[in-house]
Motif scaffolding. Structure first.
Motif, PDB file in Angstrom:
ATOM      1  N   PHE A 108       0.831  -1.202   0.000  1.00 41.00           N
ATOM      2  CA  PHE A 108       0.000   0.000   0.000  1.00 41.00           C
ATOM      3  C   PHE A 108       0.864   1.249   0.000  1.00 41.00           C
ATOM      4  O   PHE A 108       0.621   2.191  -0.758  1.00 41.00           O
ATOM      5  CB  PHE A 108      -0.926  -0.017   1.223  1.00 41.00           C
ATOM      6  CG  PHE A 108      -1.874   1.140   1.294  1.00 41.00           C
ATOM      7  CD1 PHE A 108      -3.126   1.065   0.713  1.00 41.00           C
ATOM      8  CD2 PHE A 108      -1.524   2.312   1.951  1.00 41.00           C
ATOM      9  CE1 PHE A 108      -4.008   2.135   0.776  1.00 41.00           C
ATOM     10  CE2 PHE A 108      -2.393   3.383   2.020  1.00 41.00           C
ATOM     11  CZ  PHE A 108      -3.641   3.297   1.434  1.00 41.00           C
ATOM     12  N   CYS A 112      -0.115   2.816  -3.293  1.00 33.98           N
ATOM     13  CA  CYS A 112      -1.392   3.499  -3.072  1.00 33.98           C
ATOM     14  C   CYS A 112      -1.270   4.812  -2.303  1.00 33.98           C
ATOM     15  O   CYS A 112      -2.201   5.620  -2.311  1.00 33.98           O
ATOM     16  CB  CYS A 112      -2.352   2.584  -2.306  1.00 33.98           C
ATOM     17  SG  CYS A 112      -2.493   0.930  -2.988  1.00 33.98           S
ATOM     18  N   HIS A 116      -3.879   7.922  -1.596  1.00 34.14           N
ATOM     19  CA  HIS A 116      -4.667   7.666  -0.378  1.00 34.14           C
ATOM     20  C   HIS A 116      -3.927   8.019   0.915  1.00 34.14           C
ATOM     21  O   HIS A 116      -4.441   7.757   1.991  1.00 34.14           O
ATOM     22  CB  HIS A 116      -5.087   6.191  -0.323  1.00 34.14           C
ATOM     23  CG  HIS A 116      -6.027   5.797  -1.412  1.00 34.14           C
ATOM     24  ND1 HIS A 116      -7.354   6.138  -1.414  1.00 34.14           N
ATOM     25  CD2 HIS A 116      -5.816   5.080  -2.545  1.00 34.14           C
ATOM     26  CE1 HIS A 116      -7.939   5.648  -2.492  1.00 34.14           C
ATOM     27  NE2 HIS A 116      -7.021   4.996  -3.198  1.00 34.14           N
ATOM     28  N   GLY A 120      -3.829   6.075   4.875  1.00 36.47           N
ATOM     29  CA  GLY A 120      -5.147   5.802   4.303  1.00 36.47           C
ATOM     30  C   GLY A 120      -6.130   6.943   4.423  1.00 36.47           C
ATOM     31  O   GLY A 120      -7.305   6.783   4.078  1.00 36.47           O
ATOM     32  N   LEU A 128      -9.862   6.010   3.391  1.00 43.29           N
ATOM     33  CA  LEU A 128     -10.138   4.575   3.578  1.00 43.29           C
ATOM     34  C   LEU A 128     -10.281   4.190   5.043  1.00 43.29           C
ATOM     35  O   LEU A 128     -10.422   3.014   5.356  1.00 43.29           O
ATOM     36  CB  LEU A 128      -9.011   3.750   2.938  1.00 43.29           C
ATOM     37  CG  LEU A 128      -8.782   3.982   1.442  1.00 43.29           C
ATOM     38  CD1 LEU A 128      -7.564   3.207   0.963  1.00 43.29           C
ATOM     39  CD2 LEU A 128     -10.014   3.617   0.637  1.00 43.29           C
ATOM     40  N   THR A 129     -10.231   5.190   5.927  1.00 37.68           N
ATOM     41  CA  THR A 129     -10.265   4.883   7.362  1.00 37.68           C
ATOM     42  C   THR A 129     -11.624   5.140   7.993  1.00 37.68           C
ATOM     43  O   THR A 129     -11.789   4.912   9.188  1.00 37.68           O
ATOM     44  CB  THR A 129      -9.197   5.704   8.110  1.00 37.68           C
ATOM     45  OG1 THR A 129      -9.530   7.083   8.048  1.00 37.68           O
ATOM     46  CG2 THR A 129      -7.820   5.461   7.536  1.00 37.68           C
ATOM     47  N   VAL A 142     -14.158  -4.265  -2.221  1.00 36.49           N
ATOM     48  CA  VAL A 142     -12.848  -3.634  -2.037  1.00 36.49           C
ATOM     49  C   VAL A 142     -11.802  -4.391  -2.852  1.00 36.49           C
ATOM     50  O   VAL A 142     -10.975  -3.781  -3.554  1.00 36.49           O
ATOM     51  CB  VAL A 142     -12.459  -3.590  -0.535  1.00 36.49           C
ATOM     52  CG1 VAL A 142     -11.043  -3.085  -0.351  1.00 36.49           C
ATOM     53  CG2 VAL A 142     -13.452  -2.748   0.252  1.00 36.49           C
ATOM     54  N   THR A 171      -5.896  -5.715   0.133  1.00 34.96           N
ATOM     55  CA  THR A 171      -7.309  -5.717   0.550  1.00 34.96           C
ATOM     56  C   THR A 171      -7.412  -5.944   2.052  1.00 34.96           C
ATOM     57  O   THR A 171      -8.177  -5.254   2.740  1.00 34.96           O
ATOM     58  CB  THR A 171      -8.089  -6.803  -0.208  1.00 34.96           C
ATOM     59  OG1 THR A 171      -7.947  -6.596  -1.610  1.00 34.96           O
ATOM     60  CG2 THR A 171      -9.558  -6.773   0.163  1.00 34.96           C
ATOM     61  N   VAL A 174      -6.425  -2.718   3.773  1.00 36.51           N
ATOM     62  CA  VAL A 174      -7.473  -1.693   3.656  1.00 36.51           C
ATOM     63  C   VAL A 174      -8.640  -2.021   4.585  1.00 36.51           C
ATOM     64  O   VAL A 174      -9.185  -1.134   5.259  1.00 36.51           O
ATOM     65  CB  VAL A 174      -7.938  -1.541   2.193  1.00 36.51           C
ATOM     66  CG1 VAL A 174      -9.184  -0.674   2.096  1.00 36.51           C
ATOM     67  CG2 VAL A 174      -6.814  -0.955   1.340  1.00 36.51           C
ATOM     68  N   ARG A 178     -10.351   0.222   8.270  1.00 37.16           N
ATOM     69  CA  ARG A 178     -11.719   0.712   8.454  1.00 37.16           C
ATOM     70  C   ARG A 178     -12.009   1.036   9.913  1.00 37.16           C
ATOM     71  O   ARG A 178     -11.688   0.278  10.813  1.00 37.16           O
ATOM     72  CB  ARG A 178     -12.704  -0.344   7.983  1.00 37.16           C
ATOM     73  CG  ARG A 178     -14.142   0.124   8.079  1.00 37.16           C
ATOM     74  CD  ARG A 178     -15.085  -0.945   7.637  1.00 37.16           C
ATOM     75  NE  ARG A 178     -14.723  -1.383   6.307  1.00 37.16           N
ATOM     76  CZ  ARG A 178     -15.594  -1.726   5.388  1.00 37.16           C
ATOM     77  NH1 ARG A 178     -16.867  -1.698   5.652  1.00 37.16           N
ATOM     78  NH2 ARG A 178     -15.207  -2.129   4.210  1.00 37.16           N
TER      79      ARG A 178
END
Length: 198
Positions: A108, A112, A116, A120, A128-129, A142, A171, A174, A178
């Motif tokens: 990530f 990413c 992001h 995140g 993404l959080t 996702v 994935t 990510v 959350r």
């Protein structure tokens, strides 16, 4: 020795501490069993503190529990990887495995983070959080978003570049983000979704 003196010797020499309304309170010696229990508790507390807190020889119960949870998550993740099929339940299982999440975090950060942020929180891409998702927050959605991308929004398809194992790891990472709601993250975008396997 007179009988009165013998009786005085046999009776404990109790000293009156104070007297109120004819009731006298004595300074009696505590029973030995009580003293042994009291001093034993102090000794046990000292040994316990030294063993678990001071020296680091032993693990505290919560640390032992977390280590067992981590071992169980690693075993479950290995079973999921051996099965080869990616179900929502499998992705949730991988998101609880520290090794997979760490691998996903590394990928990530490399691929990413430009869109992001490393934590995140979102820059060009969404945050993404939080619990809000533009393209679906279910584990399989996702996974699909990462693997196939969303070209009209500028999200490349990472599946061909990363391969299935690393897409699974990203994935999992990510999904582990959350609900962390990092400071300074972008405002929520999309619809709220809870993390449930569908």
């Amino acid at each position: 020795m007179s009988p009165n003196n013998r009786e005085q010797e046999q009776e404990p020499q109790n000293r009156v501490i104070h007297s109120v309304d004819g009731i006298e309170e004595y300074d009696n010696q505590l029973p030995r069993w009580w003293l042994f229990t009291f001093y034993g508790a102090i000794a046990f507390a000292a040994v316990y503190w030294f063993h678990y807190q001071s020296s680091g020889f032993g693990e505290l119960p919560m640390a032992t529990y977390r280590a067992e949870q981590d071992r169980a998550a690693a075993i479950a993740a290995e079973k999921v990887k051996a099965m080869g099929t990616m179900t929502p339940e499998a992705l949730i299982t991988l998101s609880k495995d520290k090794t997979t999440v760490t691998q996903g975090q590394q990928v990530f950060v490399q691929t990413c983070a430009a869109c992001h942020r490393q934590d995140g929180g979102g820059v060009v891409g969404p945050n993404l959080t939080d619990d809000f998702w533009l393209h679906g927050g279910a584990p399989e959605k996702v996974y699909k978003t990462i693997s196939e991308g969303v070209l009209d929004k500028g999200m490349p398809a990472w599946g061909p570049q990363l391969g299935p194992d690393r897409v699974q790891a990203v994935t999992a990472y990510v999904l582990s983000l959350r609900g962390t709601n990092v400071a300074g993250g972008k405002a929520p975008q999309g619809e709220r979704e809870t993390l449930t396997a569908r």
